[in-house]
Design an enzyme around this catalytic site. Structure first.
Site, PDB file in Angstrom:
ATOM      1  N   HIS A  64       0.882  -1.171  -0.082  1.00 50.69           N
ATOM      2  CA  HIS A  64      -0.091  -0.183  -0.031  1.00 50.69           C
ATOM      3  C   HIS A  64       0.866   1.182   0.078  1.00 50.69           C
ATOM      4  CE1 HIS A  64      -3.627   2.413   0.792  1.00 50.69           C
ATOM      5  NE2 HIS A  64      -4.079   1.392   1.020  1.00 50.69           N
ATOM      6  N   GLY A 108       0.521  -5.000   1.283  1.00 49.22           N
ATOM      7  CA  GLY A 108      -0.589  -5.024   0.546  1.00 49.22           C
ATOM      8  C   GLY A 108      -0.303  -5.696  -0.875  1.00 49.22           C
ATOM      9  N   TYR A 138      -5.154  -5.079  10.208  1.00 47.43           N
ATOM     10  CA  TYR A 138      -5.445  -5.794   8.817  1.00 47.43           C
ATOM     11  C   TYR A 138      -7.024  -5.924   8.791  1.00 47.43           C
ATOM     12  CZ  TYR A 138      -3.169  -8.316   5.259  1.00 47.43           C
ATOM     13  OH  TYR A 138      -2.777  -8.737   4.032  1.00 47.43           O
TER      14      TYR A 138
HETATM   15  O1  YXS Z   1      12.641   8.473  -0.108  1.00 50.10           O
HETATM   16  P1  YXS Z   1      11.746   8.506  -1.613  1.00 50.10           P
HETATM   17  O2  YXS Z   1      11.053   9.694  -1.894  1.00 50.10           O
HETATM   18  O3  YXS Z   1      12.764   7.913  -2.714  1.00 50.10           O
HETATM   19  O4  YXS Z   1      10.636   7.382  -1.618  1.00 50.10           O
HETATM   20  C1  YXS Z   1      11.402   6.067  -1.279  1.00 50.10           C
HETATM   21  C2  YXS Z   1      10.322   5.212  -0.165  1.00 50.10           C
HETATM   22  O5  YXS Z   1       9.633   6.224   0.524  1.00 50.10           O
HETATM   23  C3  YXS Z   1       9.335   4.995  -1.323  1.00 50.10           C
HETATM   24  N1  YXS Z   1       8.383   3.731  -0.869  1.00 50.10           N
HETATM   25  C4  YXS Z   1       6.968   3.880  -0.702  1.00 50.10           C
HETATM   26  N2  YXS Z   1       6.297   4.806  -0.681  1.00 50.10           N
HETATM   27  C5  YXS Z   1       4.898   4.601  -0.118  1.00 50.10           C
HETATM   28  N3  YXS Z   1       4.731   3.365   0.328  1.00 50.10           N
HETATM   29  C6  YXS Z   1       5.254   2.648   0.255  1.00 50.10           C
HETATM   30  N4  YXS Z   1       5.034   1.137   0.576  1.00 50.10           N
HETATM   31  C7  YXS Z   1       6.793   2.650  -0.155  1.00 50.10           C
HETATM   32  N5  YXS Z   1       7.773   1.701  -0.067  1.00 50.10           N
HETATM   33  C8  YXS Z   1       8.792   2.461  -0.477  1.00 50.10           C
HETATM   34  O6  YXS Z   1      10.070   4.446  -2.505  1.00 50.10           O
HETATM   35  C9  YXS Z   1      11.301   5.007  -2.708  1.00 50.10           C
HETATM   36  C10 YXS Z   1      12.361   4.053  -2.363  1.00 50.10           C
HETATM   37  O7  YXS Z   1      12.365   3.361  -1.408  1.00 50.10           O
HETATM   38  P2  YXS Z   1      13.754   2.644  -0.682  1.00 50.10           P
HETATM   39  O8  YXS Z   1      14.643   3.677  -0.458  1.00 50.10           O
HETATM   40  O9  YXS Z   1      13.398   2.233   0.816  1.00 50.10           O
HETATM   41  O10 YXS Z   1      13.966   1.436  -1.437  1.00 50.10           O
HETATM   42  P3  YXS Z   1      15.009   0.171  -1.160  1.00 50.10           P
HETATM   43  O11 YXS Z   1      14.963  -0.551  -2.435  1.00 50.10           O
HETATM   44  O12 YXS Z   1      15.896   0.477  -0.431  1.00 50.10           O
HETATM   45  O13 YXS Z   1      13.833  -0.697  -0.127  1.00 50.10           O
HETATM   46  C11 YXS Z   1      12.816  -1.271  -0.993  1.00 50.10           C
HETATM   47  C12 YXS Z   1      11.563  -1.449   0.128  1.00 50.10           C
HETATM   48  C13 YXS Z   1      10.469  -2.313  -0.298  1.00 50.10           C
HETATM   49  C14 YXS Z   1      12.483  -2.880   1.022  1.00 50.10           C
HETATM   50  C15 YXS Z   1      11.307  -0.561   1.213  1.00 50.10           C
HETATM   51  O14 YXS Z   1      11.045   0.393   0.445  1.00 50.10           O
HETATM   52  C16 YXS Z   1      10.287  -0.879   2.120  1.00 50.10           C
HETATM   53  O15 YXS Z   1      10.598  -1.623   3.204  1.00 50.10           O
HETATM   54  N6  YXS Z   1       9.128  -0.313   1.937  1.00 50.10           N
HETATM   55  C17 YXS Z   1       7.995  -0.422   2.722  1.00 50.10           C
HETATM   56  C18 YXS Z   1       7.688  -1.850   2.584  1.00 50.10           C
HETATM   57  C19 YXS Z   1       6.230  -1.942   3.614  1.00 50.10           C
HETATM   58  O16 YXS Z   1       6.394  -2.258   4.875  1.00 50.10           O
HETATM   59  N7  YXS Z   1       5.185  -2.192   2.697  1.00 50.10           N
HETATM   60  C20 YXS Z   1       3.903  -1.873   3.853  1.00 50.10           C
HETATM   61  C21 YXS Z   1       2.797  -0.786   3.509  1.00 50.10           C
HETATM   62  S1  YXS Z   1       1.387  -0.893   4.441  1.00 50.10           S
HETATM   63  C22 YXS Z   1       0.607  -1.884   3.440  1.00 50.10           C
HETATM   64  O17 YXS Z   1       0.738  -2.394   2.336  1.00 50.10           O
HETATM   65  C23 YXS Z   1      -0.545  -2.274   4.227  1.00 50.10           C
HETATM   66  C24 YXS Z   1      -1.524  -1.180   4.655  1.00 50.10           C
HETATM   67  S2  YXS Z   1      -0.590  -3.513   5.423  1.00 50.10           S
HETATM   68  O18 YXS Z   1       0.430  -2.977   6.319  1.00 50.10           O
HETATM   69  O19 YXS Z   1      -1.870  -3.654   5.947  1.00 50.10           O
HETATM   70  O20 YXS Z   1       0.090  -4.709   4.841  1.00 50.10           O
END
Ligand code: YXS
Length: 259
Positions: A64, A108, A138
């Protein structure tokens, strides 16, 4: 700039999520383009759809778009939330939707992948279900998907640790259908799709919908539903939910206080 690339050959459509700089975070804009593509494919009576990211990605989808999650006091995963709209669009698409997965699938993103009818992944793919990491309550549909797909102790481990599991474990659990190398996965997935589109589209569409209805056929009383909604509200009204959002936005670790 398009966040999604689409193409179709014969009766097989492909939707490629292509928002690299946000790691295919499932924003309203990205989801809108995917659902528009699905509607167009349905109008053209395509008989299979492949949902993928570009070859060689490290992240299939970061889940998400956290920047679009509401601050505390509002259900972040309500019926009309765009992620829920996408999950239903995939589940209700009247033909097989196959997830071709390379890289990490987060939050998500797992729900979207698991909404697909088949999942084929490379050995390096990982799957992380992360509401606990952010303090998100969730949704019941997401929990039901997990309950239908994996044994409860494993679902609890994934939910409570919010840690990724490797494709090998996902295969053992039956979350994914096959593991194929990066070189093999594309011809393998399109080969599967070709087998399906040679069969009766009506028979497949009806079986897919029957399975969806049977899988969701869990009778719950209004009291039970209201109790669960009340439980979820204690989470999205909480300090911890807001702290999870703030920590993500400020790129720091959250400090959860249990309130
Ligand atoms: O700093 P900038 O502006 O370059 O942006 C960064 C991150 O902020 C952005 N980004 C996201 N923006 C919004 N929502 C996200 N889920 C998201 N994930 C990443 O993308 C730019 C590059 O991210 P960066 O530097 O972290 O990349 P990386 O290659 O070092 O790492 C990739 C990840 C995916 C491991 C890392 O970005 C990460 O851990 N992202 C969050 C993953 C996560 O926790 N997703 C759950 C979101 S909440 C959701 O899905 C539901 C509500 S629930 O929780 O119920 O499942």
């Amino acid at each position: 700039m398009s966040l999604v690339l689409t193409e179709s050959h014969d009766t097989i459509g492909t939707i490629m999520m292509n928002h690299a700089q946000k790691r295919n975070a499932l924003s309203e804009a990205l989801i809108g383009e995917i659902t528009t593509a699905l509607k167009a494919f349905q109008t053209r009576h395509l008989r299979a759809v492949i949902l993928r990211a570009p070859a060689g990605v490290k992240v299939w989808s970061a889940g998400h778009d956290v920047s679009e999650l509401p601050n505390r006091g509002r259900d972040p995963l309500g019926w009309s939330d765009s992620l829920r709209v996408l999950v239903r669009a995939i589940q209700e698409f009247p033909a097989p939707v196959i997830a071709l997965i390379e890289g990490g699938v987060w939050g998500g993103g797992c729900e979207v992948a698991m909404a697909c009818d088949l999942l084929i992944a490379t050995p390096e793919a990982t799957f992380a279900i992360t509401p606990a990491k952010l303090g998100v309550p969730y949704n019941l549909g997401g929990l039901l998907t997990l309950m239908n797909m994996i044994p409860l102790p494993v679902a609890k481990e994934m939910l409570f640790t919010a840690q990724p599991i490797p494709a090998s474990q996902a295969l053992n659990l039956g979350i994914i259908n096959h593991i194929k190398s990066a070189e093999e996965i594309e011809p393998f997935v399109y080969g599967l799709a070709k087998q399906m589109v040679a069969n009766s589209p009506l028979s497949i569409a009806v079986m897919k919908e029957e399975l969806r209805l049977l899988a969701s056929a869990h009778a719950i009383t209004p009291e039970l539903f209201e109790r669960m909604q009340g439980l979820r509200r204690t989470v999205y009204d909480s300090h911890d939910y807001q702290e999870g959002l703030n920590a993500f936005r400020e790129k720091r670790k959250p400090t959860f206080e249990g309130r």
